[in-house]
Design a protein around this motif. Structure first.
Motif: not given
Length: 246
Positions: A129-138, A177-182
């Motif tokens: 559910k984390l956004a795909k094309h912007q900085p996200v944090k888990l 996660l970094k593979r889909s969202n650097p």
């Protein structure tokens, strides 16, 4: 110069906190609601919990019930920050072991379930559910005691092992996660010793300045999380922003 925290506050749309009924979890929800008044704060716990802030919505979920986790994930919008504030050090049945003689398979399994399996199940349904094309944090609450290199006192077998396993889980999630969202950040956060029922039996030798109120701990953790970028992903950081070695 533009304040970067204002930029974060303006862009933040949705933060979800699991463990929102706990001492640190509830403090995190309160701080997030005040710091990001334009964002939706989803507060998830195993029992009904009320928050007065108008931008907080509470949800009740059994963390081990995958159907309930899936149903909630479907309901909620895209997530900017996912914070897992669940965990156990001790309860009425499980106490930290002073010696291997105190080891119990049943108690170890219980601590491992809460500290490792629950975060794994939560991320299974909510990391997508984390956004795909912007900085996200888990982020998940970890502990310095999970550091193998920092283990100088021994004991506390179940808690140490479960937090070390949690840190490895987070490291592995960071790679995926970094593979889909650097731009993603996946980290463990060590809150220090917080004045709570969890730490109460172990506060006798803690200096007053090193015992944090829940509000102070929440402020420090969010400050740290705000400052982390994708280059920090996969690590564990303390309340003061310092890296905790594996």
């Amino acid at each position: 110069m533009k304040d970067p925290t204002l930029d974060i506050a303006n862009k933040m749309q949705h933060v979800i906190v699991f463990g929102a009924n706990g001492t640190i979890g509830s403090a995190l929800v309160h701080e997030l609601a005040q710091r990001y008044p334009l964002a939706q704060i989803s507060a998830v716990s195993r029992q009904s919990t009320h928050f007065s802030a108008t931008n907080v919505q509470s949800y009740v979920v059994d963390y081990l019930n995958e159907a309930q986790l899936n149903d909630l994930a479907i309901q909620l919008p895209t997530i900017d920050w996912l914070i897992i504030a669940t965990g156990i050090l001790h309860d009425d049945t499980a106490k930290p072991e002073k010696s291997i003689r105190d080891f119990s398979a049943e108690k170890f399994a219980h601590v491992y379930e809460v500290n490792v399996i629950v975060p794994a199940l939560i991320t299974k349904y909510f990391m997508p559910k984390l956004a795909k094309h912007q900085p996200v944090k888990l982020a998940a609450l970890s502990a310095r005691i999970g550091s193998i290199s920092d283990n100088r006192l021994g004991g506390w077998y179940a808690y140490r092992a479960s937090k070390a396993a949690l840190n490895m889980l987070l490291k592995t999630l960071s790679i995926e996660l970094k593979r889909s969202n650097p731009l993603s950040v996946v980290v463990g956060l060590h809150p220090g010793t917080v004045d709570s029922p969890l730490s109460k039996p172990f506060q006798a030798h803690i200096a007053k300045e090193n015992l944090f109120t829940p509000a102070k701990a929440a402020t420090q953790l969010i400050d740290v999380l705000e400052g982390l970028t994708s280059e920090h992903t996969g690590n564990c950081y303390a309340f003061d922003g310092c890296l905790i070695e594996p």
